[in-house]
Enzyme design. Structure first.
Site, PDB file in Angstrom:
ATOM      1  N   TRP A  92      -9.645   7.565  -6.910  1.00 40.31           N
ATOM      2  CA  TRP A  92     -10.938   7.861  -7.536  1.00 40.31           C
ATOM      3  C   TRP A  92     -10.949   7.415  -9.000  1.00 40.31           C
ATOM      4  O   TRP A  92     -11.927   6.860  -9.485  1.00 40.31           O
ATOM      5  CB  TRP A  92     -11.273   9.355  -7.414  1.00 40.31           C
ATOM      6  CG  TRP A  92     -12.062   9.608  -6.167  1.00 40.31           C
ATOM      7  CD1 TRP A  92     -11.597  10.053  -4.959  1.00 40.31           C
ATOM      8  CD2 TRP A  92     -13.474   9.392  -5.990  1.00 40.31           C
ATOM      9  NE1 TRP A  92     -12.622  10.119  -4.050  1.00 40.31           N
ATOM     10  CE2 TRP A  92     -13.780   9.731  -4.649  1.00 40.31           C
ATOM     11  CE3 TRP A  92     -14.492   8.958  -6.825  1.00 40.31           C
ATOM     12  CZ2 TRP A  92     -15.082   9.633  -4.132  1.00 40.31           C
ATOM     13  CZ3 TRP A  92     -15.786   8.859  -6.311  1.00 40.31           C
ATOM     14  CH2 TRP A  92     -16.065   9.192  -4.985  1.00 40.31           C
ATOM     15  N   GLU A 105       0.834  -1.210   0.000  1.00 44.46           N
ATOM     16  CA  GLU A 105       0.000   0.000   0.000  1.00 44.46           C
ATOM     17  C   GLU A 105       0.870   1.261   0.000  1.00 44.46           C
ATOM     18  O   GLU A 105       0.525   2.264  -0.650  1.00 44.46           O
ATOM     19  CB  GLU A 105      -0.946  -0.025   1.192  1.00 44.46           C
ATOM     20  CG  GLU A 105      -1.994  -1.120   1.036  1.00 44.46           C
ATOM     21  CD  GLU A 105      -2.979  -1.172   2.181  1.00 44.46           C
ATOM     22  OE1 GLU A 105      -2.990  -0.238   3.019  1.00 44.46           O
ATOM     23  OE2 GLU A 105      -3.750  -2.151   2.240  1.00 44.46           O
ATOM     24  N   ASN A 160     -10.750   1.949   4.337  1.00 45.85           N
ATOM     25  CA  ASN A 160     -10.300   1.774   2.950  1.00 45.85           C
ATOM     26  C   ASN A 160     -11.263   0.947   2.107  1.00 45.85           C
ATOM     27  O   ASN A 160     -11.535   1.269   0.946  1.00 45.85           O
ATOM     28  CB  ASN A 160      -8.915   1.110   2.924  1.00 45.85           C
ATOM     29  CG  ASN A 160      -7.849   1.973   3.566  1.00 45.85           C
ATOM     30  OD1 ASN A 160      -8.096   3.127   3.894  1.00 45.85           O
ATOM     31  ND2 ASN A 160      -6.669   1.414   3.760  1.00 45.85           N
ATOM     32  N   TRP A 183       1.866   1.664  -3.512  1.00 46.29           N
ATOM     33  CA  TRP A 183       0.760   2.273  -4.263  1.00 46.29           C
ATOM     34  C   TRP A 183       0.824   3.795  -4.125  1.00 46.29           C
ATOM     35  O   TRP A 183       0.634   4.534  -5.098  1.00 46.29           O
ATOM     36  CB  TRP A 183      -0.593   1.790  -3.728  1.00 46.29           C
ATOM     37  CG  TRP A 183      -1.213   0.641  -4.449  1.00 46.29           C
ATOM     38  CD1 TRP A 183      -1.344  -0.637  -3.977  1.00 46.29           C
ATOM     39  CD2 TRP A 183      -1.828   0.633  -5.747  1.00 46.29           C
ATOM     40  NE1 TRP A 183      -1.977  -1.434  -4.904  1.00 46.29           N
ATOM     41  CE2 TRP A 183      -2.302  -0.672  -6.000  1.00 46.29           C
ATOM     42  CE3 TRP A 183      -2.028   1.608  -6.725  1.00 46.29           C
ATOM     43  CZ2 TRP A 183      -2.953  -1.029  -7.185  1.00 46.29           C
ATOM     44  CZ3 TRP A 183      -2.682   1.262  -7.908  1.00 46.29           C
ATOM     45  CH2 TRP A 183      -3.136  -0.039  -8.129  1.00 46.29           C
ATOM     46  N   TRP A 200     -21.959  11.832 -18.118  1.00 48.34           N
ATOM     47  CA  TRP A 200     -22.319  11.797 -16.692  1.00 48.34           C
ATOM     48  C   TRP A 200     -23.722  12.375 -16.496  1.00 48.34           C
ATOM     49  O   TRP A 200     -24.093  13.358 -17.142  1.00 48.34           O
ATOM     50  CB  TRP A 200     -21.323  12.605 -15.866  1.00 48.34           C
ATOM     51  CG  TRP A 200     -19.899  12.174 -15.982  1.00 48.34           C
ATOM     52  CD1 TRP A 200     -18.869  12.835 -16.584  1.00 48.34           C
ATOM     53  CD2 TRP A 200     -19.314  10.967 -15.465  1.00 48.34           C
ATOM     54  NE1 TRP A 200     -17.697  12.128 -16.490  1.00 48.34           N
ATOM     55  CE2 TRP A 200     -17.941  10.976 -15.806  1.00 48.34           C
ATOM     56  CE3 TRP A 200     -19.831   9.877 -14.756  1.00 48.34           C
ATOM     57  CZ2 TRP A 200     -17.072   9.948 -15.450  1.00 48.34           C
ATOM     58  CZ3 TRP A 200     -18.963   8.844 -14.396  1.00 48.34           C
ATOM     59  CH2 TRP A 200     -17.600   8.885 -14.752  1.00 48.34           C
TER      60      TRP A 200
END
Length: 433
Positions: free
Chosen positions: A361, A254, A320, A257, A285
């Protein structure tokens, strides 16, 4: 004399830039600038992050004044504050630790140009990561866009001595002797005390011993909570990696990451504003404002989504596993632009870090580098069965769960899933011409 400029490295120990400044033969005066370029964009005057920064600065200042030096604390636009300091002091140069976010890079380029013009040095040091910018590249010399080969290259290049601490705290006698300087109050900086506490960093080691088996259960306090401390540098990345090497390879991955997302944002700064994958820049959208409001407030009728959003709004934190579920729900079930969610998290998260927030995101939206496939859509009810079967986490945050007061689901998940896949396929077809 040198200035050392604290930014996202709010500690006196194991601070690379501070250590390198103190290793010179010159005296060093530490400074911190409450940057109006950042603060003016914050809407919450009780922002817990500003309060945390303020308390960290105050503690460092008190420690330095016990040793006969100080920390100069100013408020304003960095370039203007530095111009003033150059007039007040005989400055040979400024040392600081590098920041990789687009705003920070522009700010630093402006400061560097000013110093070069005046014949002074501007030294940027690596501190918040193990590998920065272009230190981990593919065999073809390009930035990695997929995590696993980046991780493998990171681990191959890693050496134990890279996490040896910089003993900056042992050289504080080289700081410029200085009378006590005034510290502006939090109110003078334009903010008020927050009622959200910062997690204790000392709990991390205990958590990491069982991290692999407990990290996905939101009802347990089983994550390290170190992310705000890494974000603002009250704990060094080297400390974190040492802990990971000792206790948890999963957590080390992590941390890798985090560096993967940092190098992506460095090489592709436009990804903070647009979908990384060009084929998804034409998604139609829906961006329904009323639906977005219900998501923000945790009133979607999907209990795990609602619990996560209420935890975020109340504590500045979200587990998370739950972050992935709420992000998938916003983007896929409601077809609301990932940038809306990214901006809301940026406003609320105590551990907000642009590279990780944008990267995660875009991962959830399927639009980013090495993102989950666009057709992989979390089923929020199945996630409850897997990770909160007894509804312990849900009941903690959604007190009306199971009563007539709790709303019906605002959207049918199966219909929404089909709608999202169709919208993504249409965007791919548009991109292909």
């Amino acid at each position: 004399m040198l200035l050392f400029w604290f930014r996202r490295d709010l500690r006196l120990h194991d601070n690379a830039g501070l250590y390198h400044a103190l290793e010179t033969e010159k005296q060093v005066l530490p400074i911190f600038i409450f940057d109006t370029g950042i603060l003016d964009n914050l809407s919450n005057r009780h922002d817990a992050r500003v309060d945390f920064i303020y308390q960290s600065i105050k503690n460092m200042k008190e420690q330095l004044e016990k040793q006969g030096s100080t920390l100069l604390v100013r408020y304003g636009k960095p370039i203007e504050v530095i111009k003033e300091l150059l007039q007040e002091y005989e400055v040979d140069g400024i040392y600081t630790n590098r920041d990789y976010e687009p705003y920070a890079r522009e700010r630093d380029e402006e400061v560097e140009a000013l110093l070069i013009e005046n014949g002074q040095d501007f030294k940027l040091c690596k501190d918040s990561v193990i590998f920065e910018r272009s230190e981990i590249l593919s065999l073809s010399g390009t930035p990695y866009k997929v995590y696993t080969p980046y991780k493998n290259a990171w681990k191959k290049a890693f050496r134990e001595n890279m996490v040896a601490p910089f003993p900056s705290e042992q050289h504080l006698d080289k700081l410029l002797p200085h009378h006590k300087s005034p510290l502006p109050t939090l109110q003078q900086v334009g903010f008020k005390p927050a009622d959200i506490p910062t997690p204790d960093p000392n709990m991390a080691e205990k958590v990491l011993r069982r991290y692999e088996e407990t990290r996905n259960v939101p009802a347990l306090d089983a994550t390290t909570r170190l992310s705000p401390h890494l974000r603002f540098g009250t704990v060094s990345t080297r400390e974190a990696v040492r802990l990971a090497l000792q206790h948890s390879d999963t957590w080390l991955q992590e941390l890798i990451w985090r560096e993967f997302f940092m190098q992506l944002l460095f090489h592709f700064p436009a990804s903070s504003q647009e979908s990384f994958a060009p084929k998804f820049r034409h998604i139609a959208w829906r961006n329904n404002e009323e639906e977005f409001k219900r998501w923000c407030e945790g009133k979607t009728g999907y209990p795990l989504v609602d619990a996560g959003m209420r935890e975020l709004n109340s504590s500045g934190f979200m587990h998370n596993r739950v972050r992935m579920v709420v992000a998938s729900f916003l983007v896929k079930d409601l077809l609301i632009d990932w940038r809306w969610g990214e901006a809301y998290f940026a406003e609320k998260l105590l551990d907000y870090e642009q590279a990780s927030n944008v990267g995660n995101w875009q991962w959830a939206a399927g639009t980013g580098a090495d993102a989950q496939p666009y057709f992989r859509i979390f089923n929020p009810d199945n996630q409850v069965k897997k990770f909160d079967k007894a509804h312990t986490y849900i009941r903690r945050w959604v007190t009306e769960f199971g009563t007539p007061a709790y709303p019906e689901p605002m959207v049918d998940h199966n219909m929404a899933r089909d709608r999202a896949i169709a919208a993504y396929k249409k965007a791919i077809a548009l991109a292909a011409g």
